[in-house]
Design a protein around this motif. Structure first.
Motif, PDB file in Angstrom:
ATOM      1  N   LYS A   1       0.837  -1.201   0.000  1.00  0.00           N
ATOM      2  CA  LYS A   1       0.000   0.000   0.000  1.00  0.00           C
ATOM      3  C   LYS A   1       0.872   1.252   0.000  1.00  0.00           C
ATOM      4  O   LYS A   1       0.564   2.245  -0.662  1.00  0.00           O
ATOM      5  CB  LYS A   1      -0.919  -0.008   1.211  1.00  0.00           C
ATOM      6  CG  LYS A   1      -1.900   1.124   1.234  1.00  0.00           C
ATOM      7  CD  LYS A   1      -2.850   1.010   2.412  1.00  0.00           C
ATOM      8  CE  LYS A   1      -3.808   2.189   2.401  1.00  0.00           C
ATOM      9  NZ  LYS A   1      -4.753   2.127   3.511  1.00  0.00           N
ATOM     10  N   LYS A   2       1.979   1.194   0.723  1.00  0.00           N
ATOM     11  CA  LYS A   2       2.900   2.335   0.798  1.00  0.00           C
ATOM     12  C   LYS A   2       3.515   2.619  -0.576  1.00  0.00           C
ATOM     13  O   LYS A   2       3.627   3.768  -0.992  1.00  0.00           O
ATOM     14  CB  LYS A   2       3.992   2.052   1.817  1.00  0.00           C
ATOM     15  CG  LYS A   2       4.969   3.182   2.003  1.00  0.00           C
ATOM     16  CD  LYS A   2       6.019   2.849   3.048  1.00  0.00           C
ATOM     17  CE  LYS A   2       7.039   3.944   3.151  1.00  0.00           C
ATOM     18  NZ  LYS A   2       8.090   3.633   4.112  1.00  0.00           N
ATOM     19  N   THR A   3       3.901   1.568  -1.287  1.00  0.00           N
ATOM     20  CA  THR A   3       4.489   1.727  -2.619  1.00  0.00           C
ATOM     21  C   THR A   3       3.476   2.300  -3.596  1.00  0.00           C
ATOM     22  O   THR A   3       3.790   3.202  -4.374  1.00  0.00           O
ATOM     23  CB  THR A   3       5.017   0.384  -3.143  1.00  0.00           C
ATOM     24  OG1 THR A   3       5.980  -0.130  -2.208  1.00  0.00           O
ATOM     25  CG2 THR A   3       5.658   0.526  -4.503  1.00  0.00           C
ATOM     26  N   LYS A   4       2.247   1.791  -3.548  1.00  0.00           N
ATOM     27  CA  LYS A   4       1.192   2.314  -4.423  1.00  0.00           C
ATOM     28  C   LYS A   4       0.935   3.786  -4.145  1.00  0.00           C
ATOM     29  O   LYS A   4       0.767   4.585  -5.068  1.00  0.00           O
ATOM     30  CB  LYS A   4      -0.095   1.516  -4.232  1.00  0.00           C
ATOM     31  CG  LYS A   4      -0.056   0.146  -4.837  1.00  0.00           C
ATOM     32  CD  LYS A   4      -1.380  -0.565  -4.617  1.00  0.00           C
ATOM     33  CE  LYS A   4      -1.326  -1.982  -5.116  1.00  0.00           C
ATOM     34  NZ  LYS A   4      -2.600  -2.694  -4.891  1.00  0.00           N
TER      35      LYS A   4
ATOM     36  N   GLU B   1       3.271  14.340   0.608  1.00  0.00           N
ATOM     37  CA  GLU B   1       1.932  13.785   0.452  1.00  0.00           C
ATOM     38  C   GLU B   1       1.823  12.375   1.019  1.00  0.00           C
ATOM     39  O   GLU B   1       0.732  11.905   1.317  1.00  0.00           O
ATOM     40  CB  GLU B   1       1.530  13.748  -1.040  1.00  0.00           C
ATOM     41  CG  GLU B   1       1.467  15.093  -1.706  1.00  0.00           C
ATOM     42  CD  GLU B   1       2.786  15.483  -2.364  1.00  0.00           C
ATOM     43  OE1 GLU B   1       3.850  14.939  -1.989  1.00  0.00           O
ATOM     44  OE2 GLU B   1       2.748  16.360  -3.239  1.00  0.00           O
ATOM     45  N   VAL B   2       2.964  11.693   1.155  1.00  0.00           N
ATOM     46  CA  VAL B   2       2.987  10.321   1.639  1.00  0.00           C
ATOM     47  C   VAL B   2       3.570  10.337   3.038  1.00  0.00           C
ATOM     48  O   VAL B   2       4.723  10.677   3.247  1.00  0.00           O
ATOM     49  CB  VAL B   2       3.829   9.412   0.714  1.00  0.00           C
ATOM     50  CG1 VAL B   2       3.851   7.987   1.239  1.00  0.00           C
ATOM     51  CG2 VAL B   2       3.294   9.456  -0.699  1.00  0.00           C
ATOM     52  N   ARG B   3       2.749   9.939   3.993  1.00  0.00           N
ATOM     53  CA  ARG B   3       3.206   9.917   5.387  1.00  0.00           C
ATOM     54  C   ARG B   3       4.095   8.707   5.648  1.00  0.00           C
ATOM     55  O   ARG B   3       3.819   7.609   5.194  1.00  0.00           O
ATOM     56  CB  ARG B   3       2.025   9.874   6.340  1.00  0.00           C
ATOM     57  CG  ARG B   3       1.231  11.125   6.342  1.00  0.00           C
ATOM     58  CD  ARG B   3       0.197  11.055   7.404  1.00  0.00           C
ATOM     59  NE  ARG B   3      -0.557  12.304   7.419  1.00  0.00           N
ATOM     60  CZ  ARG B   3      -1.571  12.531   8.197  1.00  0.00           C
ATOM     61  NH1 ARG B   3      -1.986  11.592   9.022  1.00  0.00           N
ATOM     62  NH2 ARG B   3      -2.195  13.681   8.150  1.00  0.00           N
ATOM     63  N   GLU B   4       5.157   8.946   6.379  1.00  0.00           N
ATOM     64  CA  GLU B   4       6.061   7.868   6.773  1.00  0.00           C
ATOM     65  C   GLU B   4       5.657   7.398   8.157  1.00  0.00           C
ATOM     66  O   GLU B   4       5.665   8.162   9.109  1.00  0.00           O
ATOM     67  CB  GLU B   4       7.508   8.380   6.786  1.00  0.00           C
ATOM     68  CG  GLU B   4       7.953   8.984   5.491  1.00  0.00           C
ATOM     69  CD  GLU B   4       8.927   8.106   4.765  1.00  0.00           C
ATOM     70  OE1 GLU B   4       9.457   7.186   5.383  1.00  0.00           O
ATOM     71  OE2 GLU B   4       9.157   8.372   3.579  1.00  0.00           O
ATOM     72  N   ASN B   5       5.283   6.139   8.280  1.00  0.00           N
ATOM     73  CA  ASN B   5       4.894   5.598   9.605  1.00  0.00           C
ATOM     74  C   ASN B   5       5.909   4.592  10.061  1.00  0.00           C
ATOM     75  O   ASN B   5       6.388   3.785   9.407  1.00  0.00           O
ATOM     76  CB  ASN B   5       3.508   4.965   9.530  1.00  0.00           C
ATOM     77  CG  ASN B   5       2.425   6.020   9.343  1.00  0.00           C
ATOM     78  OD1 ASN B   5       2.571   7.136   9.789  1.00  0.00           O
ATOM     79  ND2 ASN B   5       1.355   5.626   8.684  1.00  0.00           N
TER      80      ASN B   5
END
Length: 67
Positions: A3-6, A63-67
């Motif tokens: 999901k993170k890659t997408k 835009e992409v959060r790092e968790n």
């Protein structure tokens, strides 16, 4: 594909398309008429801007959060 890659691919793709369009539009006023536009230069510069945008995205996308 995770999901993170997408999510990253989508955000990087959107950013690259926007950057490419902005670069192309920025070059158009350099000519007096639309017929005088050097389209090879416009397309080449816009493509290079898109590639640079994708490469810059490897440094991180807000835009992409790092968790």
């Amino acid at each position: 594909m995770s999901k993170k890659t997408k999510s990253w691919l989508k955000a990087a793709g959107i950013r690259a398309v926007k950057t490419t369009a902005q670069a192309a539009v920025a070059l158009l006023p350099a000519s007096a008429t639309i017929a005088a536009v050097d389209w090879k230069v416009v397309v080449g510069t816009a493509a290079l801007a898109g590639v640079a945008s994708v490469l810059t995205s490897f440094a991180g996308l807000p835009e992409v959060r790092e968790n």
